[in-house]
Scaffold this motif. Structure first.
Motif, short mmCIF file in Angstrom:
data_model
loop_
_atom_site.label_atom_id
_atom_site.label_comp_id
_atom_site.label_asym_id
_atom_site.label_seq_id
_atom_site.Cartn_x
_atom_site.Cartn_y
_atom_site.Cartn_z
N ALA A 183 0.84 -1.20 0.00
CA ALA A 183 0.00 0.00 0.00
C ALA A 183 0.87 1.26 0.00
N GLN A 184 1.96 1.23 0.79
CA GLN A 184 2.85 2.39 0.86
C GLN A 184 3.54 2.62 -0.48
N ARG A 185 3.99 1.55 -1.13
CA ARG A 185 4.67 1.71 -2.42
C ARG A 185 3.72 2.28 -3.48
N LEU A 186 2.48 1.79 -3.48
CA LEU A 186 1.50 2.31 -4.44
C LEU A 186 1.18 3.78 -4.15
N GLY A 187 1.07 4.12 -2.88
CA GLY A 187 0.81 5.52 -2.52
C GLY A 187 1.93 6.43 -2.97
N THR A 188 3.17 5.99 -2.77
CA THR A 188 4.32 6.78 -3.21
C THR A 188 4.34 6.93 -4.73
N ALA A 189 3.99 5.84 -5.43
CA ALA A 189 3.94 5.90 -6.89
C ALA A 189 2.88 6.89 -7.35
N GLY A 190 1.77 6.95 -6.63
CA GLY A 190 0.71 7.90 -6.97
C GLY A 190 1.18 9.33 -6.81
N TYR A 191 1.88 9.62 -5.73
CA TYR A 191 2.40 10.97 -5.52
C TYR A 191 3.36 11.36 -6.64
N GLU A 192 4.26 10.45 -6.98
CA GLU A 192 5.23 10.75 -8.04
C GLU A 192 4.54 10.96 -9.39
N LYS A 193 3.49 10.21 -9.66
CA LYS A 193 2.74 10.37 -10.91
C LYS A 193 2.04 11.72 -10.94
N ALA A 194 1.45 12.13 -9.80
CA ALA A 194 0.78 13.43 -9.75
C ALA A 194 1.77 14.56 -10.00
N VAL A 195 2.96 14.45 -9.45
CA VAL A 195 3.99 15.48 -9.65
C VAL A 195 4.39 15.56 -11.12
N ARG A 196 4.44 14.41 -11.78
CA ARG A 196 4.87 14.40 -13.19
C ARG A 196 3.79 14.91 -14.13
N GLU A 197 2.52 14.55 -13.87
CA GLU A 197 1.51 14.69 -14.91
C GLU A 197 0.29 15.54 -14.56
N TYR A 198 0.05 15.84 -13.30
CA TYR A 198 -1.23 16.43 -12.93
C TYR A 198 -1.09 17.64 -12.01
N THR A 199 -0.18 18.53 -12.33
CA THR A 199 -0.01 19.71 -11.49
C THR A 199 -1.02 20.79 -11.87
N GLN A 200 -1.33 21.60 -10.89
CA GLN A 200 -2.25 22.72 -11.10
C GLN A 200 -1.68 23.72 -12.10
N ASP A 201 -0.40 23.96 -12.04
CA ASP A 201 0.22 24.92 -12.95
C ASP A 201 0.07 24.48 -14.40
N THR A 202 0.28 23.19 -14.67
CA THR A 202 0.14 22.68 -16.03
C THR A 202 -1.28 22.82 -16.52
N CYS A 203 -2.24 22.50 -15.66
CA CYS A 203 -3.67 22.60 -16.01
C CYS A 203 -4.03 24.04 -16.36
N LEU A 204 -3.66 24.98 -15.50
CA LEU A 204 -4.04 26.38 -15.72
C LEU A 204 -3.34 26.97 -16.94
N SER A 205 -2.08 26.63 -17.13
CA SER A 205 -1.36 27.12 -18.31
C SER A 205 -2.02 26.63 -19.59
N SER A 206 -2.48 25.38 -19.59
CA SER A 206 -3.13 24.83 -20.79
C SER A 206 -4.43 25.55 -21.07
N TYR A 207 -5.24 25.82 -20.04
CA TYR A 207 -6.49 26.55 -20.27
C TYR A 207 -6.23 27.98 -20.71
N SER A 208 -5.23 28.62 -20.14
CA SER A 208 -4.91 29.99 -20.54
C SER A 208 -4.56 30.05 -22.02
N ASP A 209 -3.73 29.12 -22.46
CA ASP A 209 -3.34 29.09 -23.88
C ASP A 209 -4.53 28.82 -24.78
N LEU A 210 -5.39 27.86 -24.36
CA LEU A 210 -6.52 27.49 -25.21
C LEU A 210 -7.56 28.60 -25.27
N LEU A 211 -7.83 29.27 -24.16
CA LEU A 211 -8.78 30.38 -24.16
C LEU A 211 -8.32 31.50 -25.08
#
Length: 473
Positions: free
Chosen positions: A436-464
């Motif tokens: 469970a701990q290894r999977l949780g750590t993998a989830g955190y690392e995946k969020a850091v790589r692919e799902y940051t708030q900055d990336t999301c907002l930058s993408s919407y700003s560009d598209l708008l």
């Protein structure tokens, strides 16, 4: 920018509302006007405080008994179009409805708001509507179901629904560089008119797939054949109109994009923008208390019944487990909420499963979890799972929408409704804290790589900006 919401922000807590709040506050250089469409009597006061760069417009209430704030004028005989309801039923409910006819009808509503009451009270309108409805209801084709059983009561309810569609289209909206629509349903109506009259470009963001959720809702609710026909056909008609008119479509998950492409959206229009979350410090260790946490509304689409049955099976096999569910009953789902309480009692769960109500600190309650569970039958890219990943908590979830994209490599995914599969996943993680701990750590690392708030907002700003530029050229 004009942001059009439907039954969500700022009056309802949930994933879409949290996304709206992030978008408005995260793009402070954009001036927003928020137009909420709500069911009368449901929305009381805003549950979110809008940022300084956003203004809340008067909400559009459907099924309201109050008169619209239009300046009425006297109409002579023949001054209004009695074919309007017939046009709307053909354009929205026919399997191959005319998008041009729909837009023309909606523009008429905006240009003649004072005529709508007369139109929908005229005997000639009713007669023309029934004449148009008959071939729609009896349509046959290889790609859709048999003709629906439809009576005069069903027809009258549909006629009233079309009146509210006309009222929604008629409401005045402020000029904007872009109409950003948050659902391919009723929220598209004002934007369709603005695009026709002013050339306002449309950006459509789909969280859940509107058509899919309408079909699921029609199956799960005990609707008459006529009501089921209207619910599914109307949702499909609105969604297809939204897809055809949108200058760009930004689903929050690739799973949504697959649905959109299958419904005729050009791949060139689609740009997937994942939801994003704030990344904090690396998470601490799991608490080791046998606690399973879920965060979400009590709603049929969240399938809390399956969660309760899963909890019963988990407790049987791992007696020290306890489940904590955070989230309110959705508006209009009071009967479902009561059914969850009844099932909880029937299963004898007692304090092994506790309904905790709403929380103002979703990340905080997730830190208490050894496992996070989600049992939905429909999702987009759920923030509750993203937040669990940021907190380093392993997830057991149903593989709907974008969930497999999120959970792959950091949790367990099973088919919706699979009580035994869900229970197997939860018990395995509770019995194997190192895994469970290894999977949780993998989830955190995946969020850091692919799902940051900055990336999301930058993408919407560009598209708008790109959509706004397209509208100016």
């Amino acid at each position: 920018m004009l942001l059009v919401t439907e039954g969500t922000y700022p009056f309802v807590v949930g994933g879409v509302s949290s996304w709206c709040d992030l978008l408005l506050g995260g793009l402070p250089d954009v001036s927003w006007q928020v137009l909420p469409i709500v069911t009368a009597g449901r929305a009381k006061k805003p549950l979110f405080t809008l940022p300084a760069n956003a203004r809340l417009l008067p909400r559009l209430e459907i099924w309201s008994e109050t008169l619209p704030g239009w300046k009425w004028r006297g109409l002579g005989r023949g001054d209004f179009d009695t074919s309007l309801p017939a046009t709307l039923v053909k354009a929205l409910l026919c399997w191959e409805g005319s998008r041009d006819s729909l837009v023309d009808a909606l523009v008429y509503c905006r240009q003649h708001p004072d005529a709508l009451s007369h139109v929908f009270r005229a005997e000639e309108s009713w007669r023309l509507f029934l004449d148009a409805l008959a071939p729609v209801v009896s349509e046959r084709g290889e790609t859709f179901g048999p003709p629906a059983s439809f009576d005069l009561v069903d027809a009258a309810k549909l006629f009233q629904t079309l009146y509210w569609i006309a009222r929604t289209a008629a409401a005045e909206t402020p000029r904007a560089d872009v109409a950003h629509v948050t659902a391919a349903g009723w929220a598209i109506l004002p934007a369709l008119v603005d695009r026709a009259l002013h050339g306002t470009p449309i950006l459509l963001t789909e969280h859940g797939v509107y058509v899919r959720e309408a079909y699921l809702g029609a199956v799960r609710r005990k609707l008459s054949p006529g009501d089921r026909f209207v619910a599914t056909r109307l949702s499909r008609g609105l969604a297809l109109a939204a897809y055809a008119a949108a200058d760009a479509v930004s689903p929050v998950a690739e799973a949504n994009a697959r649905w959109e492409r299958s419904l005729g959206v050009s791949p060139l229009k689609i740009r997937v923008i994942h939801n994003g979350v704030t990344i904090g410090d690396p998470p601490g260790p799991l608490p080791g208390t046998g606690t399973v946490v879920s965060v979400g509304r009590i709603d049929a689409l969240k399938d809390v019944h399956t969660m309760l049955r899963t909890a019963s099976e988990v407790v049987r096999r791992f007696p020290s487990a306890r489940f904590l569910h955070y989230g309110p009953v959705s508006d209009g789902e009071d009967a479902y909420g009561r059914s969850c309480r009844v099932l909880h009692e029937q299963l004898g769960l007692g304090d092994r499963f506790t309904f905790m109500g709403s929380t103002s600190d979703p990340k905080g309650v997730l830190r208490d979890a050894d496992v996070v569970i989600m049992t939905s039958i429909s999702e987009a890219l759920p923030l509750s799972i993203l937040e669990a990943m940021v907190e380093g908590r392993p997830v057991v979830a149903t593989g709907v929408g974008g969930v497999p994209e999120l959970v792959n490599g950091c949790g367990v995914v099973v088919p919706p409704g699979d009580v035994h599969g869900l229970a197997d996943g939860v018990v395995a993680l509770l019995r194997s804290p190192d895994l469970a701990q290894r999977l949780g750590t993998a989830g955190y690392e995946k969020a850091v790589r692919e799902y940051t708030q900055d990336t999301c907002l930058s993408s919407y700003s560009d598209l708008l900006r790109a959509v706004a530029d397209r509208g100016r050229n």
